[in-house]
Write an enzyme that holds these catalytic residues in place. Structure first.
Site, PDB file in Angstrom:
ATOM      1  N   LEU A   1       3.727   4.429  13.805  1.00 39.67           N
ATOM      2  CA  LEU A   1       2.761   4.283  14.889  1.00 39.67           C
ATOM      3  C   LEU A   1       1.406   4.904  14.575  1.00 39.67           C
ATOM      4  CD1 LEU A   1       5.144   4.988  17.906  1.00 39.67           C
ATOM      5  CD2 LEU A   1       4.609   2.808  16.806  1.00 39.67           C
TER       6      LEU A   1
ATOM      7  N   ARG B   1      -0.434   4.257  12.147  1.00 36.11           N
ATOM      8  CA  ARG B   1      -1.327   3.283  11.508  1.00 36.11           C
ATOM      9  C   ARG B   1      -1.023   1.839  11.912  1.00 36.11           C
ATOM     10  NH1 ARG B   1       2.701   4.981   8.751  1.00 36.11           N
ATOM     11  NH2 ARG B   1       3.967   3.664   7.406  1.00 36.11           N
TER      12      ARG B   1
ATOM     13  N   CYS C   1       3.885   4.613   0.251  1.00 37.20           N
ATOM     14  CA  CYS C   1       3.082   5.294   1.272  1.00 37.20           C
ATOM     15  C   CYS C   1       3.888   6.390   1.946  1.00 37.20           C
ATOM     16  CB  CYS C   1       2.584   4.283   2.302  1.00 37.20           C
ATOM     17  SG  CYS C   1       1.266   3.212   1.685  1.00 37.20           S
TER      18      CYS C   1
ATOM     19  N   CYS D   1      14.758  15.662  -1.153  1.00 33.12           N
ATOM     20  CA  CYS D   1      13.490  15.314  -0.503  1.00 33.12           C
ATOM     21  C   CYS D   1      13.798  14.197   0.490  1.00 33.12           C
ATOM     22  CB  CYS D   1      12.441  14.907  -1.535  1.00 33.12           C
ATOM     23  SG  CYS D   1      12.897  13.462  -2.523  1.00 33.12           S
TER      24      CYS D   1
ATOM     25  N   ASP E   1       4.548  -4.304   0.680  1.00 38.71           N
ATOM     26  CA  ASP E   1       4.424  -2.934   0.193  1.00 38.71           C
ATOM     27  C   ASP E   1       5.178  -2.701  -1.109  1.00 38.71           C
ATOM     28  OD1 ASP E   1       7.006  -3.109   1.081  1.00 38.71           O
ATOM     29  OD2 ASP E   1       6.905  -1.401   2.453  1.00 38.71           O
TER      30      ASP E   1
END
Length: 389
Positions: free
Chosen positions: A84, A86, A201, A346, A143
């Site tokens: 949300l 972007r 991203c 991670c 992407d």
């Protein structure tokens, strides 16, 4: 103009605009370059948008507002809260929904007369050619590298114009590829990069407003092609850096030695290749092994502090990746308290693999270092499965 190919309008105009459409698109009708005939071309256009995320969201918003007659959007992802920041086409209430359904509803709210097809699927070699052939123009907001090259090859095979864009952190790129009227993506970047050669991203971040800047530029390219106006970015790569507010244009031409695309064999192999989460092989621990707890491994979270505020593994200790890369094993030693079995994690496994490589050379003999396969995403998915009835 600067020698760019002069292209005829891409779309034949519809017969007429309704009174409501004349009012809605009055600011377009006032532009001599667009006018009534241009708006009728927009209303007659069929556009396929690949992706309803960072780039697809602004592309869809502006094309829907511009009066494109039919928009198809293909994406197999779901709306997440982290989108949300972007992907402003979606709302908080849409979290968990298919992105294409959220996008369709948003566009119909904007223009109830807009025809929108929501395709909850991934672009693949099996559906690409038929989808491209059914549309006047395609906009690629994917992407990943495999889909971008699949789009290029499908465009070449079907003679379909393609508008292409990418974003990462604070930088974006846009170009337009029209088969037979200029160079294509493979002339600019001949080979498909490895899937993990550039962080996503999610791993590297992206400034939200960059998506609007690049996506709006892509939408403008589509409008120019449909109406036959202006100078599209054919043979030019527009690059923008929002940190320095720098815009540069790289000119490129067709490679005379490049083989023409004759089939989708290469991209089929690339699309079928499993996603790689860590470049060189590293020792990994599965979620099941760590959750079992029988080995007594110490779990080290190498993400940033703000990420731990969203979700963290109970009992894990925090040592940021930057500290491990800078200092190696000593950065871990104090936090793990002499443990002999250490599992780094991670979000998905990329950063923990990097941390392992940085720490392993200095680790004492007998210390077992592993990276959690799939990261906390795999951990939370396993926890969710446990809660299923």
């Amino acid at each position: 103009m600067s020698g760019a190919p002069v292209l005829a309008p891409l779309v034949e105009p519809v017969a007429q605009l309704s009174r409501e459409e004349v009012t809605r698109y009055a600011r377009h009708l006032s532009l001599p370059e667009v006018g009534e005939i241009g708006q009728r071309r927009l209303r007659g256009a069929r556009v396929l948008v690949i992706g309803a995320g960072g780039l697809g969201a602004p592309v869809l918003q502006y094309l829907g507002a511009a009066g494109i007659g039919h928009i198809s959007v293909i994406d197999d992802d779901r709306v997440e809260t982290s989108n949300l920041q972007r992907q402003i086409l979606h709302r908080d209430a849409d979290v968990g929904r298919p992105k294409v359904e959220s996008a369709r509803d948003a566009l119909v709210r904007l223009d109830p007369h807009l025809s929108v097809e929501a395709i909850d699927d991934r672009l693949t070699p099996d559906n690409a050619l038929s989808l491209f052939a059914a549309h006047d123009l395609v906009i690629d907001g994917a992407d990943n590298f495999a889909t971008r090259y699949l789009s290029n090859d499908a465009a070449e095979l079907t003679d379909t114009p393609l508008v292409w864009g990418t974003i990462f952190r604070f930088e974006g790129q846009v170009s337009t590829f029209v088969p037979g009227h200029g160079p294509m993506l493979r002339d600019l970047f001949p080979d498909i990069p490895d899937a993990d050669s550039v962080p996503s991203c999610a791993e590297g971040g992206v400034l939200g407003v960059l998506c609007g800047l690049v996506g709006s530029t892509m939408a403008a390219e589509a409008i120019k092609l449909i109406c036959g106006i202006g100078e599209p970015l054919i043979g030019r790569l527009l690059r923008c850096d929002v940190l320095t507010t720098a815009f540069t244009t790289l000119r490129f031409s067709a490679d005379p030695d490049r083989r023409a695309v004759t089939d989708l064999a290469e991209v089929t192999a690339a699309c079928a290749a499993p996603a790689v989460t860590a470049a060189p092989p590293v020792a990994e621990a599965t979620v099941a092994e760590v959750r079992d707890g029988s080995g007594g491994a110490v779990i080290v979270d190498v993400r940033e502090s703000w990420e731990r505020q969203i979700v963290s593994i109970p009992g894990s200790v925090h040592v940021p990746l930057a500290a491990i890369v800078a200092s190696g094993w000593p950065a871990l030693a104090e936090a793990v308290g002499g443990a002999a079995d250490i599992v780094l994690h991670c979000r998905s496994g990329v950063r923990s693999a990097t941390a392992l490589e940085a720490a392993a050379p200095g680790a004492p003999a007998g210390v077992r270092l592993r990276s959690l396969a799939g990261g906390i995403e795999a951990w939370t998915a396993a926890a969710a499965d446990d809660q299923q009835p």
